[in-house]
Design a protein around this motif. Structure first.
Motif, mmCIF file in Angstrom:
data_model
loop_
_atom_site.group_PDB
_atom_site.id
_atom_site.type_symbol
_atom_site.label_atom_id
_atom_site.label_comp_id
_atom_site.label_asym_id
_atom_site.label_seq_id
_atom_site.Cartn_x
_atom_site.Cartn_y
_atom_site.Cartn_z
ATOM 1 N N LEU A 185 -5.553 -3.716 0.621
ATOM 2 C CA LEU A 185 -6.887 -4.174 1.010
ATOM 3 C C LEU A 185 -7.119 -3.941 2.496
ATOM 4 O O LEU A 185 -8.198 -3.521 2.921
ATOM 5 C CB LEU A 185 -7.040 -5.659 0.678
ATOM 6 C CG LEU A 185 -8.458 -6.232 0.703
ATOM 7 C CD1 LEU A 185 -9.320 -5.553 -0.354
ATOM 8 C CD2 LEU A 185 -8.433 -7.729 0.455
ATOM 9 N N ASN A 218 -8.953 -4.336 -6.370
ATOM 10 C CA ASN A 218 -7.986 -4.057 -5.313
ATOM 11 C C ASN A 218 -6.631 -4.704 -5.587
ATOM 12 O O ASN A 218 -5.599 -4.177 -5.177
ATOM 13 C CB ASN A 218 -8.538 -4.535 -3.972
ATOM 14 C CG ASN A 218 -9.515 -3.543 -3.375
ATOM 15 O OD1 ASN A 218 -9.125 -2.509 -2.856
ATOM 16 N ND2 ASN A 218 -10.804 -3.833 -3.468
ATOM 17 N N GLY A 272 -10.280 2.832 -1.180
ATOM 18 C CA GLY A 272 -8.973 2.371 -0.716
ATOM 19 C C GLY A 272 -8.006 3.512 -0.455
ATOM 20 O O GLY A 272 -7.401 3.599 0.610
#
Length: 697
Positions: free
Chosen positions: A221, A560, A619
């Motif tokens: 994250l 995530n 990400g």
């Protein structure tokens, strides 16, 4: 910034000096090739052949040493294991402490080897990148493709470390068993999610995870924030001076991030209705929503520059701009002015202090909690994105206060104005400006440090040196590589302008920024046109639109968690990157209205596939971007975070402009018109990823 070669030399273990990849020698060789090619004494084919052999030899030297050290560690652990069995069998619990110290000693020595491997891996990546910059070859692509997947690959030994992982596991298990030998039957395999109790085990695990790019949820994250870390590792944790860290100030930065994202998306469910109430078409909501992003393109730069001198004053200015902008937005209804409505959003965009929020975490938060702070930054953004539409759905009130109308269109402005006023008061009472003396000292040290050859780090536009100036550049750069490793007088540290920052971008970095642009464009199209699309096809109320947007926004953290804790540890980042792009492509295809009547399930499924895939893509994209981007973009005003922010903001501006243009074609063709650019950009990014796939290593 200190040159990589000098940093590598400073952090080498003297006893192992002969086993490191000789970065300085290979850098000299690269310059030598440049001179030889210029005079015609060698051709490209022989350059590739000769340099490949040199790399193979350097890697083999390092790998054989790693394997030799693994054998030593295995022998020591085996001997300690026999001693452990003997002590436990004879109940010599008094000597267990000594045995644990012996295991810790092995762990500390293994930690040195893990750092040894990591430094060599970084050196290898940098020399491949340098070669590509110098000659315009796709050498990294060729070298990785031919070496990485070979059954006898020594390159894999530098980047994948099954043997070392087994040693880490043996030390971890035995230390855990010794600690719990008083009766517990559980081992580290029974409790894999529990934090390891011995500090040396934590350090080993963290180092091994970095080598394999293994992540946990917080790390994954935190990568979304693109707060670049020190490139070369060190066994001693470098901690920012505690005097510069203030928890309440960090909390205020995160609160600013959260409120700004709420402010951005709180108007999305009602922007079309507000536009129509002022006599404009519903698709003008694209301009209303996008005005904030237009101003943010400029505000990101001056806020990033301002944060070089202060953090408090930019945050105060940000709060005032957002307070004024929201008042203007709310008053536009009674004034009946579309211009005032758009101007209010522009003012809000001028208050975007995300560059300050990011810089504060990078410069003022201790390294040991910086990843948690980065994760907090991303979480605050995600929660703000979900809370904005949800809050809009709750503001279904309609009344007049004197001559001021309070309804679902104006309430977002009034609510956010009050929120920013309270935030401003909290900021003035609680924020602590970090000591600038420490920061100025760091900047001065960076300015006096040496760096890589200017021609290489600037990202050569020409494949070969073609003028007499090239010889002088080589001679100057030789000063950096001689035995004294003295720094040249001229510094080429952090980028001084957007143009110089752009010149530092390699093809791999440009592709990553293109992907970032694509995913932000696709998401902005999905969110900003949601109220128009759902009103035309499904006759959804503001409450239903708000619920839909809030629901997909709330998928950010669960997605995530899954990707950061599991998927990213099972597959390479570049594999996840490509798969996510393909899923975004699939989501766009599902979104088109072609033959069958457009239905709610089709819209909702397409929206979820698009949003979730884009979130996964963001990400891994930023994780790869932080690895392939020049270290010169880790600090200063024109840093990697600013470049990614500008790319994403520009994507939002163009997406919102596309929505407004689509309104001229009518509502029947509006949806497909806005999806076509998304499809084309997505296809381009997929092809670009294939083009640079082997350089994302």
């Amino acid at each position: 910034m200190v040159a990589f070669g000098k940093k590598l030399k400073e952090r080498q273990i003297q006893e192992w000096q002969g086993y490191y990849i000789d970065y300085k020698l290979m850098k000299k060789k690269v310059k030598q090739y440049g001179r030889q090619i210029e005079v015609g004494s060698i051709d490209r084919k022989n350059v590739l052949k000769d340099f490949s052999r040199m790399l193979d030899s350097q890697i083999e030297k390092t790998v054989l040493f790693i394997l030799e050290q693994q054998g030593h560690f295995a022998s020591r652990i085996s001997a300690l294991g026999k001693e452990q069995e003997s002590l436990l069998a004879q109940s010599y619990l008094s000597k267990i402490t000594e045995l644990r110290e012996a295991y810790r000693g092995v762990g500390k020595d293994l930690l040195q080897l893990l750092y040894f491997v990591e430094i060599n891996a970084i050196g290898l990546r940098k020399i491949l990148k340098k070669f590509d910059k110098r000659f315009g070859y796709k050498f990294t692509n060729y070298y990785v493709k031919t070496r990485a997947n070979h059954p006898y690959s020594q390159l894999q030994q530098v980047f994948k470390h099954v043997g070392l992982g087994a040693v880490v596991g043996a030390i971890s298990r035995n230390l855990s068993d010794l600690q719990d030998c008083q009766g517990s039957y559980l081992s580290i395999y029974d409790q894999p999610t529990l934090s390891l109790q011995d500090p040396v085990v934590d350090l080993m695990k963290a180092a091994a995870d970095r080598l394999n790019h293994s992540t946990n949820f917080l790390e994954y994250l935190g990568q979304h924030a693109l707060i670049m870390q020190e490139e070369l590792p060190t066994p001693e944790e470098e901690i920012v001076d505690d005097e510069r860290y203030h928890f309440m100030s960090l909390l205020l930065n995160l609160a600013n991030t959260f409120l700004y994202m709420v402010n951005t998306y709180i108007i999305v469910p009602t922007a079309d209705d507000y536009s129509m109430s002022l006599g404009a078409a519903p698709t003008v909501c694209g301009i209303v929503i996008g005005a904030m992003a237009v101003a943010q393109i400029f505000s990101s730069v001056y806020f990033s520059a301002w944060s070089n001198k202060s953090y408090f004053r930019p945050l105060v200015f940000s709060s005032i701009c957002l307070f004024v902008g929201n008042i203007m937005y709310a008053l536009a209804y009674d004034v009946n002015s579309l211009l005032l409505l758009i101007s209010g959003r522009l003012f809000c965009g001028l208050g975007s202090a995300r560059a300050v929020n990011r810089r504060y975490i990078s410069d003022c938060v201790p390294l040991k909690i910086r990843m948690q702070a980065s994760a907090g930054f991303v979480s605050a953004s995600a929660l703000g994105m979900a809370c904005g539409p949800a809050l809009a759905g709750l503001l279904q009130i309609n009344f007049k206060l004197h001559k001021i109308t309070v309804n679902q269109d104006t309430l977002p402005g009034w609510v956010m104005a009050v929120a920013w006023l309270f935030y401003l008061l909290w900021l003035c009472l609680s924020f602590k400006e970090p000591a600038r003396e420490i920061e100025e000292t760091r900047i001065a040290q960076e300015a006096s440090g040496s760096v890589e050859n200017e021609e290489m780090e600037k990202g050569l536009a020409k494949p070969f040196l073609s003028s007499s100036d090239g010889y002088k550049q080589d001679e100057d750069d030789e000063q950096e590589c001689d035995a004294s490793e003295e720094a040249p007088k001229v510094s080429h540290g952090a980028a001084k302008s957007m143009r110089s920052a752009y010149k530092l971008l390699t093809p791999s970095v440009k592709v990553q920024l293109l992907i970032y642009f694509m995913l932000k464009y696709v998401v902005e199209i999905l969110l900003s046109e949601s109220s128009v699309i759902t009103a035309y096809y499904f006759h959804w109320s503001t409450g239903k639109v708000s619920l839909f947007l809030a629901s997909i926004g709330l998928t950010v953290l669960p997605v995530n968690i899954i990707v950061g804790s599991y998927i990213s540890n099972m597959f390479e980042d570049r594999q996840i990157l490509l798969a996510s792009e393909i899923m975004v492509f699939v989501g766009i295809l599902i979104s088109f209205n072609v033959v069958l009547p457009y239905s709610v399930p089709q819209y909702v499924i397409a929206g979820l596939v698009l949003f979730v895939s884009a979130e996964v893509l963001e990400g891994v994209n930023l994780s790869l971007l932080s690895r392939v981007m020049s270290s010169r973009l880790s600090r200063g005003t024109y840093n990697g975070g600013l470049l990614s922010t500008e790319a994403g903001t520009l994507a939002r501006v163009i997406a919102d402009a596309t929505i407004t243009l689509g309104g001229f074609l009518g509502e029947t063709r509006f949806l497909n018109f806005t999806l076509v650019p998304s499809l084309l950009i997505c296809i381009s990014s997929i092809f670009a990823t294939f083009y640079t796939y082997n350089s994302l290593y």
